[in-house]
Design a protein around this motif. Sequence first.
Motif, PDB file in Angstrom:
ATOM      1  N   ALA A  10       2.591   9.400  -5.986  1.00  0.00           N
ATOM      2  CA  ALA A  10       2.927  10.660  -5.313  1.00  0.00           C
ATOM      3  C   ALA A  10       3.235  11.756  -6.323  1.00  0.00           C
ATOM      4  O   ALA A  10       3.707  11.482  -7.436  1.00  0.00           O
ATOM      5  CB  ALA A  10       4.130  10.451  -4.390  1.00  0.00           C
ATOM      6  N   PRO A  11       2.975  13.042  -5.957  1.00  0.00           N
ATOM      7  CA  PRO A  11       3.307  14.166  -6.843  1.00  0.00           C
ATOM      8  C   PRO A  11       4.795  14.149  -7.189  1.00  0.00           C
ATOM      9  O   PRO A  11       5.638  13.893  -6.347  1.00  0.00           O
ATOM     10  CB  PRO A  11       2.950  15.393  -5.999  1.00  0.00           C
ATOM     11  CG  PRO A  11       1.940  14.903  -5.009  1.00  0.00           C
ATOM     12  CD  PRO A  11       2.321  13.484  -4.712  1.00  0.00           C
ATOM     13  N   LYS A  19       0.832  -1.208   0.000  1.00  0.00           N
ATOM     14  CA  LYS A  19       0.000   0.000   0.000  1.00  0.00           C
ATOM     15  C   LYS A  19       0.866   1.257   0.000  1.00  0.00           C
ATOM     16  O   LYS A  19       0.573   2.233  -0.696  1.00  0.00           O
ATOM     17  CB  LYS A  19      -0.919  -0.010   1.223  1.00  0.00           C
ATOM     18  CG  LYS A  19      -2.049  -1.026   1.164  1.00  0.00           C
ATOM     19  CD  LYS A  19      -2.872  -1.006   2.430  1.00  0.00           C
ATOM     20  CE  LYS A  19      -3.467   0.363   2.691  1.00  0.00           C
ATOM     21  NZ  LYS A  19      -4.274   0.392   3.944  1.00  0.00           N
ATOM     22  N   GLN A  20       1.958   1.238   0.785  1.00  0.00           N
ATOM     23  CA  GLN A  20       2.866   2.385   0.811  1.00  0.00           C
ATOM     24  C   GLN A  20       3.520   2.594  -0.546  1.00  0.00           C
ATOM     25  O   GLN A  20       3.653   3.731  -1.019  1.00  0.00           O
ATOM     26  CB  GLN A  20       3.944   2.159   1.878  1.00  0.00           C
ATOM     27  CG  GLN A  20       3.451   2.311   3.302  1.00  0.00           C
ATOM     28  CD  GLN A  20       4.564   2.044   4.310  1.00  0.00           C
ATOM     29  OE1 GLN A  20       5.112   0.944   4.392  1.00  0.00           O
ATOM     30  NE2 GLN A  20       4.913   3.057   5.077  1.00  0.00           N
ATOM     31  N   LEU A  43      12.644   3.602  -6.886  1.00  0.00           N
ATOM     32  CA  LEU A  43      11.638   4.494  -7.468  1.00  0.00           C
ATOM     33  C   LEU A  43      12.108   5.941  -7.423  1.00  0.00           C
ATOM     34  O   LEU A  43      12.065   6.659  -8.429  1.00  0.00           O
ATOM     35  CB  LEU A  43      10.313   4.333  -6.721  1.00  0.00           C
ATOM     36  CG  LEU A  43       9.167   5.250  -7.151  1.00  0.00           C
ATOM     37  CD1 LEU A  43       8.710   4.896  -8.560  1.00  0.00           C
ATOM     38  CD2 LEU A  43       7.999   5.150  -6.172  1.00  0.00           C
ATOM     39  N   GLU A  44      12.569   6.404  -6.258  1.00  0.00           N
ATOM     40  CA  GLU A  44      12.953   7.796  -6.098  1.00  0.00           C
ATOM     41  C   GLU A  44      14.228   8.133  -6.870  1.00  0.00           C
ATOM     42  O   GLU A  44      14.337   9.208  -7.465  1.00  0.00           O
ATOM     43  CB  GLU A  44      13.128   8.125  -4.618  1.00  0.00           C
ATOM     44  CG  GLU A  44      11.826   8.097  -3.842  1.00  0.00           C
ATOM     45  CD  GLU A  44      12.003   8.515  -2.399  1.00  0.00           C
ATOM     46  OE1 GLU A  44      13.161   8.508  -1.920  1.00  0.00           O
ATOM     47  OE2 GLU A  44      10.993   8.856  -1.751  1.00  0.00           O
ATOM     48  N   ALA A  45      15.193   7.219  -6.864  1.00  0.00           N
ATOM     49  CA  ALA A  45      16.439   7.482  -7.578  1.00  0.00           C
ATOM     50  C   ALA A  45      16.189   7.571  -9.080  1.00  0.00           C
ATOM     51  O   ALA A  45      16.688   8.481  -9.751  1.00  0.00           O
ATOM     52  CB  ALA A  45      17.463   6.392  -7.269  1.00  0.00           C
ATOM     53  N   GLU A  94       3.706   6.995 -15.419  1.00  0.00           N
ATOM     54  CA  GLU A  94       3.930   5.721 -16.088  1.00  0.00           C
ATOM     55  C   GLU A  94       4.582   4.693 -15.172  1.00  0.00           C
ATOM     56  O   GLU A  94       4.703   3.527 -15.543  1.00  0.00           O
ATOM     57  CB  GLU A  94       4.806   5.936 -17.328  1.00  0.00           C
ATOM     58  CG  GLU A  94       4.146   6.825 -18.386  1.00  0.00           C
ATOM     59  CD  GLU A  94       5.026   7.005 -19.604  1.00  0.00           C
ATOM     60  OE1 GLU A  94       6.104   6.377 -19.642  1.00  0.00           O
ATOM     61  OE2 GLU A  94       4.639   7.756 -20.500  1.00  0.00           O
ATOM     62  N   SER A  95       5.022   5.088 -13.981  1.00  0.00           N
ATOM     63  CA  SER A  95       5.582   4.121 -13.040  1.00  0.00           C
ATOM     64  C   SER A  95       4.483   3.145 -12.631  1.00  0.00           C
ATOM     65  O   SER A  95       3.324   3.522 -12.468  1.00  0.00           O
ATOM     66  CB  SER A  95       6.144   4.832 -11.807  1.00  0.00           C
ATOM     67  OG  SER A  95       7.247   5.650 -12.162  1.00  0.00           O
TER      68      SER A  95
END
Length: 369
Positions: free
Chosen positions: A127-128, A119-120, A228-230, A133-134
Amino acid sequence: MSFIDQEVTEFRAKCEKQVPHTKIIICSSSLIRVDIYPERPNRSMTVCLRFPENYPQSTPILVELKSRVYSDKLLSELTRLIDDYAADFLGKPQALLVLAFAQQYLTDNPLCVCLDEIKQLRADVKAPGTSTESQLKLKQKNRSVELVAKGGLYTYRVVACVPESYPMQSVELRGQESNLPAVLVRYLNGQSREIARQCVEPPIRLSKEALANFRPVRSLHRSLKFCLEATRDFHIELCPICDNTVLPEDPQDIELDDNADSFIERVYCGHLFHQGCLKKYLSEPPFPKGGKLCPAKRRHPRSDAQTYMGRPQIATSGGAVLPKASEDVVCGIKLAHDRWVVSVKTAEARWAQKQARQRELEEVVDFLQ
């Protein structure tokens, strides 16, 4: 013998034979309590059954689920599913039916053990600032979660396999595919595995007391969120020297020649540089005694000089450790890279030699004019 007494007797005789991986704890006309997967603490669940008034003619059996492993959200949703299932068997014995239903649900949905993390991750994907497309794909049969992270036209795909002993054992990351430069793919692969490993293995240098108190933590969300963030940030990172984006807009334009000026380098502090910019910066004065520091306008959130799992820290060239500073300061971490290990003395000598050649050329030009 009443209907309930007869059902309890039958339940006691058939439960552990007909419903695998169960163990009866209490079996009476007032309460039935059974553990599912008692031999696997990381998958265990307790099912409590009670017989209400008017059971089973007009009221289904009452179900309560307990677990230290599964989330409250899962227990609530599974209880609702069991209630709906039991309502279809009014007038019939329901204890064995609902227990088998619960056991089968856990067997068919092994990713239930990491429901909160999934869920996270879904929230992180939406998230903004994150590419629309992720994607996050669940494969219950293979006990795996596939992440497809997007950043501009760049993609990084990884599959996290959840082991039977999760969370005592970390997720296994495999199947990585990407159109990012090789240096960044190696970083994503290695660092995400290291994050997962740190979740279940204590640091080598740990006091006996701290080692005794160490407990493995869940690794799925931490490792995949990093990827994801990188991936999201790579395509917008600027070279600290020329202030232009390091990655070309089109992945097909990535420089593969490791001697070219536009070849991408990642240094110890986490920042990305064009190789030509990095060479120029390191070869020109001033040459401080401790070595040149990164001129980026802020410290990198994914620096190798800080601990991802714990409190971020910055290691200075002298070996001291400083707390993380504000976002507005210069990076200030010593520039370090396997291909750029040059002493101050050597750098000064090279610069002096270069300047001497330049003066000789200028004198020749003046003479010819």
